[in-house]
Design an enzyme around this catalytic site. Structure first.
Site, mmCIF file in Angstrom:
data_model
loop_
_atom_site.group_PDB
_atom_site.id
_atom_site.type_symbol
_atom_site.label_atom_id
_atom_site.label_comp_id
_atom_site.label_asym_id
_atom_site.label_seq_id
_atom_site.Cartn_x
_atom_site.Cartn_y
_atom_site.Cartn_z
ATOM 1 C CE LYS A 27 -3.785 -0.608 2.344
ATOM 2 N NZ LYS A 27 -4.353 -0.917 3.664
ATOM 3 N NE ARG A 97 -5.380 3.300 3.678
ATOM 4 C CZ ARG A 97 -5.418 3.526 2.376
ATOM 5 N NH1 ARG A 97 -4.810 4.601 1.868
ATOM 6 N NH2 ARG A 97 -6.025 2.677 1.572
ATOM 7 N N GLY A 106 -8.460 -8.214 4.128
ATOM 8 C CA GLY A 106 -9.323 -8.380 5.293
ATOM 9 C C GLY A 106 -8.615 -8.878 6.533
ATOM 10 C CG MET A 108 -3.021 -7.238 7.661
ATOM 11 S SD MET A 108 -1.769 -7.784 8.773
ATOM 12 C CE MET A 108 -0.885 -6.286 8.944
ATOM 13 N NE ARG A 364 -5.819 -4.527 -3.462
ATOM 14 C CZ ARG A 364 -6.386 -4.613 -2.281
ATOM 15 N NH1 ARG A 364 -5.658 -4.714 -1.205
ATOM 16 N NH2 ARG A 364 -7.683 -4.598 -2.163
ATOM 17 C CG HIS A 482 -11.729 -44.279 -5.421
ATOM 18 N ND1 HIS A 482 -12.983 -44.125 -5.973
ATOM 19 C CD2 HIS A 482 -11.044 -45.090 -6.257
ATOM 20 C CE1 HIS A 482 -13.051 -44.837 -7.081
ATOM 21 N NE2 HIS A 482 -11.888 -45.436 -7.277
ATOM 22 C CB SER A 795 10.738 -42.708 -19.678
ATOM 23 O OG SER A 795 9.548 -42.128 -19.213
ATOM 24 C CB CYS A 862 6.152 -41.566 -18.325
ATOM 25 S SG CYS A 862 6.928 -42.962 -17.489
ATOM 26 C CE1 TYR A 882 8.715 -38.274 -22.323
ATOM 27 C CE2 TYR A 882 10.687 -38.290 -23.703
ATOM 28 C CZ TYR A 882 9.783 -38.949 -22.868
ATOM 29 O OH TYR A 882 9.947 -40.276 -22.590
HETATM 30 P P1 ADP Z 1 -7.660 -2.437 3.305
HETATM 31 O O1 ADP Z 1 -6.229 -2.785 3.280
HETATM 32 O O2 ADP Z 1 -8.507 -3.377 4.072
HETATM 33 O O3 ADP Z 1 -8.180 -2.149 1.937
HETATM 34 P P2 ADP Z 1 -7.423 0.377 3.689
HETATM 35 O O4 ADP Z 1 -6.274 0.871 4.454
HETATM 36 O O5 ADP Z 1 -7.342 0.476 2.227
HETATM 37 O O6 ADP Z 1 -7.764 -1.075 4.142
HETATM 38 O O7 ADP Z 1 -8.683 1.188 4.191
HETATM 39 C C1 ADP Z 1 -9.973 0.824 3.813
HETATM 40 C C2 ADP Z 1 -10.708 2.002 3.267
HETATM 41 O O8 ADP Z 1 -10.681 3.081 4.187
HETATM 42 C C3 ADP Z 1 -10.131 2.579 2.009
HETATM 43 O O9 ADP Z 1 -10.582 1.901 0.878
HETATM 44 C C4 ADP Z 1 -10.655 3.981 2.025
HETATM 45 O O10 ADP Z 1 -11.927 4.028 1.445
HETATM 46 C C5 ADP Z 1 -10.729 4.305 3.492
HETATM 47 N N1 ADP Z 1 -9.606 5.155 3.852
HETATM 48 C C6 ADP Z 1 -8.388 4.802 4.274
HETATM 49 N N2 ADP Z 1 -7.609 5.880 4.466
HETATM 50 C C7 ADP Z 1 -8.362 6.953 4.142
HETATM 51 C C8 ADP Z 1 -8.113 8.343 4.098
HETATM 52 N N3 ADP Z 1 -6.950 8.869 4.434
HETATM 53 N N4 ADP Z 1 -9.114 9.152 3.710
HETATM 54 C C9 ADP Z 1 -10.306 8.618 3.355
HETATM 55 N N5 ADP Z 1 -10.596 7.330 3.367
HETATM 56 C C10 ADP Z 1 -9.632 6.489 3.756
HETATM 57 MG MG MG Z 2 -7.859 -0.850 0.705
#
Ligand code: ADP
Ligand code: MG
Ligand code: MG
Length: 925
Positions: A27, A97, A106, A108, A364, A482, A795, A862, A882
């Site tokens: 990220k 983040r 989902g 972290m 990403r 099986h 083989s 084979c 092969y």
């Molecule tokens: P994940 O890794 O689960 O996608 P993110 O860090 O991307 O988590 O955060 C999830 C959501 O939170 C982002 O898609 C965004 O919509 C919102 N978000 C995160 N940081 C900001 C920010 N600085 N301003 C506005 N929205 C944010």
């Molecule tokens: Mg995100």
């Protein structure tokens, strides 16, 4: 620590870049990259993964200078954003983040709106004149923070439904019910303000401490929580499954907030630069007005389609961003084009719109399914975005596998809920009517119905039923059961070990939780994921009819060095494999003609030969058998005309073929002119304690040379006949179960004698053929130099080589393999993936020794491993000519062989540089 602890991004320039994923996490690295290419990204900074590693090595303490660096960077953000963190009149809010190197969806944590409290909120209200937005942001902060920082990071593990987040959501729900509204956007500022107070007292009650009001405490609490989430339960087990090392650590991003919840000219959304389910080059995504963060993904409200072209029948009536905010959409579309060009890949992007102004929050490389991966790879190659080698590397073998079977229409599947789950044993989709016995499966299919065979588990007697069924579902058994093995071999959709279904044969029904499925009911299986659906979901056609597939395979073929052959024993399988691109047969098992369809007469003659008491009797039986063997070999060689066909002489222990049924024994005794008693005496004499290590393979030919003689004669006569018919046959005679050179020498004398006799008979000067052996006994591998004196090819029979190398019985490994895997004694099942360290070493020795005597010896594989990507890579590294695999695995092998070769090329020193260097030196002179 070797790097800076913290990297700033914002304004026009970032300190990081996309290549720094290891240090900044995915990220952080991509946020920096987006800043550098000039996209609007809210300013922020990334605390590196090295800090995470330090944190865990030092009893959860930070490096001394971190605090100062964070405060400095915060000042920089404040300047950029023209707001001050914790200020009572002009407060800056930030998000915290997480960001690992490879995305862990989902797993972290993220906390938004950090810096908001009862004092700063007043400043923000005054500044924005939007109290509703401010209270909404505050209640969101409290919801996320109490969950992530106060509960999860503290290691609290409340029971299901008792978590603080859930409790607060219940309060939100109560409030909505009390106000008679459906969506949280309909709650007023006063409602939300009240909710904030309710939340705070709930937190005090449940967690026994107050929600922290101090912005700095919030900031550091959230940073530590993200670092802690790296070692959270979910994240750990996810890493184990995905093979992500624990030492990698996560980065933490602190970023100034932009707000999608400021009203109806604000919004948030996620999008893909191309459709990730189909691969179509169409900007695809979803958005929600007046929303923040994860509302889109969380499914709080049904999200709207991002544009008109991406509308489906389910969201046709919802407003698209394209029509609701045309200018913003246009800009977003421009950005996504820019990004895709820059990254040269399909991206998954997250954005937020604050009062009509667009901000980019994440990008990403996007996940995609098999069909989409192939389509995108081809399209991007055509668009000259990527090279053909890159296109090949864009598709994982497992993704290609998805294309080889009919699959469930992705849209239909998205709108259905599975009634049960099991292990994804055979990929693809299958829909049909439920039957509970193999006999019914055969019967119903004859009537033109499509059926799914549902069994507690399957056994070899069910084969016919399994063959005719569209798909197979079992309640018990694992990936090597099986049903799983058989289905995979055929490329049939299959789910095994669906533990939550309860099969009741008597009542002819099965239950899955509360759903009852009766005989004749339609169900649909997704064998790639292991999902079971009620009803008949629509399917998309299989690969052979998919033009993308054909084109993609052609790209693969341009990059690979190894040939791909198939293991086939019938003209049908040979033809199927050819259609999939096979370039010969690597294993034709002669014994196959004694099983299955039309095997009655040859089997009878074989048995007669086995029970013969003298060579004379045996020769008489072999003479009778001869025409059958010939026609069997001829059919398959014809189907593979123009390509080499490796024919293995009789391999299994003969006793396997002796009948148990009285009537059959009587008939055989009669045909040999002996009594039943005499028959039984002879049959008993054949009995062995350990037949797999007994009289089989080459040993049969040494004890009964006439057996080899007959087979070799059949092979040469077939070849001569095919030549006379204007065909182009090329047999390779392969002797199995060889352990020493003298065995091969012994059989070679027979081969040469028969060869000369056949030449004479057909008045030919020469027939092209090769004589060689399987390397499947460790002794053969270790003495391969001696063996190579007599063998023109090797083989590798890696099934037996693994069996004998490990001393594991292939048929019995099921009882202990799971313990070996769970205790990490073995990393994977060595019968699926070649054990490079041990069995691979035997192979390496054999290759080296073989080549030392016969430099151009043809080497292939084979065994089952010949269709498995990592094993194919290994074979490529040993310079095999092969690999040979089952017909359905041929495309996977073509792709894997190409990927293996491209990987070799990529890691080799680039010749380009050498050339330019050479030029330079010339000039200088
Ligand atoms: P994940 O890794 O689960 O996608 P993110 O860090 O991307 O988590 O955060 C999830 C959501 O939170 C982002 O898609 C965004 O919509 C919102 N978000 C995160 N940081 C900001 C920010 N600085 N301003 C506005 N929205 C944010
Ligand atoms: Mg995100
Ligand atoms: Mg064998």
């Amino acid at each position: 620590m070797s790097h800076k602890l913290l990297y700033y991004f914002g304004g026009k320039k970032a300190e990081g870049k996309a290549e720094m994923k290891e240090l900044l996490g995915g990220k952080g690295a991509n946020l920096a990259e987006m800043v550098n290419v000039g996209l609007p990204v809210p300013a922020g900074f990334t605390i590196t993964t090295e800090v995470c590693t330090y944190y865990y090595k030092n009893k959860k303490k930070y490096p001394g200078e971190l605090k100062k660096l964070v405060l400095q960077a915060l000042k920089k953000i404040e300047k950029e954003m023209d707001a001050v963190f914790g200020d009572r009149t002009n407060p800056l809010l930030v998000s915290i983040r997480s960001g690992a190197r490879s995305s862990m969806p989902g797993m972290m944590e993220t906390v938004l709106n950090v810096g908001l409290n009862d004092i700063t909120r007043e400043g923000l209200i005054a500044k924005t004149s939007n109290p509703r937005f401010v209270y909404d942001s505050q209640r969101r902060l409290i919801q996320m923070y109490s969950d992530v920082v106060m509960e999860k990071a503290e290691g609290l593990e409340p029971e299901e439904g008792k978590g603080i987040r859930h409790q607060l959501e219940t309060e939100l729900q109560k409030m909505k019910t009390a106000r008679g509204v459906k969506n949280d956007t309909e709650l007023s500022a006063d409602d939300l303000k009240e909710l904030v107070d309710i939340y705070k007292s709930r937190i005090q009650e449940v967690l026994g401490k107050p929600f922290p009001e101090d912005p700095m405490q919030q900031l550091w609490g959230a940073i530590s929580a993200v670092f802690s989430s790296w070692n959270g339960k979910r994240a750990k087990s996810y890493r184990r499954i995905e093979g992500i090392p624990d030492e990698w650590g996560t980065a933490v991003n602190v970023q100034s907030m932009v707000f999608g919840n400021m009203g109806n000219d604000s919004a948030t959304g996620v999008a893909f630069t191309r459709n990730p389910a189909t691969g179509e080059n169409i900007f695809y995504g979803e958005w929600l007005p007046n929303a923040q963060g994860e509302d889109v993904v969380a499914g709080i409200r049904t999200p709207n389609p991002i544009n008109e072209i991406g509308k489906s029948e389910h969201n046709r009536d919802l407003p698209s961003l394209e029509t609701a905010m045309p200018a913003v959409y246009k800009e977003l579309d421009k950005f996504q084009h820019m990004l895709e060009k820059h990254y040269r890949n399909m991206l998954d992007i997250e954005f937020t719109i604050q009062n009509g102004i667009l901000y980019m929050l994440q990008c990403r490389v996007g996940k995609r399914n098999g069909p989409a991966a192939v389509r995108m790879a081809l399209d991007m190659y055509k668009e000259r975005l990527i090279t053909k080698e890159e296109a090949v590397m864009r598709v994982e073998p497992s993704q290609l596998d998805e294309l080889l079977h009919p699959i469930i229409d992705a849209n239909a599947e998205r709108n259905s809920k599975p009634i049960a789950r099991g292990l994804p044993a055979g990929p693809g989709g299958g829909a049909g009517q439920v039957v509970f016995s193999a006999v019914d499966a055969v019967e119903w299919t004859k009537q033109g119905k499509k059926v799914i065979l549902v069994r507690e588990e399957t056994n070899p007697e069910d084969i016919e039923g399994m063959r005719s069924a569209e798909a197979i579902l079992t309640a018990r058994g694992g990936m090597t059961s099986h049903a799983a093995l058989v289905a995979r071999g055929w490329g049939k959709c299959c789910i095994v070990g669906a533990g939550s279904i309860d099969v009741n044969y008597d009542e002819r029904l099965f239950s899955a939780d509360s759903v009852m499925v009766r005989e004749g009911d339609w169900i649909t299986l997704n064998g790639t994921k292991g999902y079971i659906y009620l009803g008949q979901l629509p399917m998309i056609k299989a690969a052979e009819e998919n033009p993308d597939f054909v084109k993609f395979m052609e790209l693969c073929d341009k990059s690979r060095r190894m040939k791909i052959r198939t293991n086939a024993d019938t003209p049908e399988d040979a033809a199927k494999a050819r259609a999939f691109g096979a370039e010969g047969i690597g294993l034709f098992r002669t014994e196959h003609m004694f099983y299955g369809k039309n095997s009655e007469q040859p089997l009878f003659l074989l048995r007669k030969m086995i029970i013969s008491g003298t060579e004379q009797e045996r020769r008489a039986a072999l003479d009778e058998l001869f025409p059958y063997v010939k026609s069997d070999i001829k059919g398959t060689m014809e189907a593979m005309d123009g390509y080499p066909v490796t024919i293995r002489t009789l391999d299994p222990p003969l006793h396997e073929f002796v009948p148990n049924r009285e009537d059959e024994r009587k008939k055989l005794a009669e045909s040999l002119g002996i009594t039943l008693d005499e028959f039984d005496v002879r049959a008993d004499a054949l009995h062995e304690n350990n037949p797999m290590l007994g009289l089989r393979g080459v040993r049969l030919g040494i004890t009964y040379p006439e057996i080899t003689e007959m087979q070799v004669r059949a092979i040469f006569e077939v070849t001569a006949e095919l030549i006379n018919e204007g065909k182009n046959p090329f047999p390779e005679i392969m002797i199995p179960v060889v352990g020493m050179e003298n065995e091969l020498k012994d059989q070679l004398a027979i081969v040469e004698k028969v060869y000369n006799e056949v030449l004479e008979k057909f008045k030919m000067k020469k027939i092209n053929y090769l004589y060689g052996t399987m390397i499947e006994i460790p002794r053969a591998a270790l003495t391969a130099d001696k063996i190579a004196h007599y063998a023109q090819f090797f083989s590798f029979g890696t099934n037996d080589l693994t069996q004998m190398g490990f001393g594991f019985s292939r048929d019995d490994i099921g009882s202990f393999l799971k313990d070996y895997l769970s205790k990490k004694i073995l990393p994977v099942d060595p019968f699926q993936v070649i054990d490079r360290e041990g069995i691979g070493e035997l192979m390496r020795i054999a290759v080296e020794k073989g080549r030392s005597v016969r430099p151009n010896i043809k080497i292939g594989i084979c065994g089952e491993h010949g269709g498995e990507p990592s094993s194919i890579e290994f074979c490529n590294s040993l310079g095999f000519a092969y690999v040979s695999c089952s017909p359905f695995r041929v495309p996977i092998a073509r792709l894997s062989a190409a990927r293996a070769e491209i990987t070799v090329m990529n890691s080799a020193p680039k010749p380009k540089k050498k050339i330019s260097k050479a030029k330079k030196t010339k000039k200088r002179r």
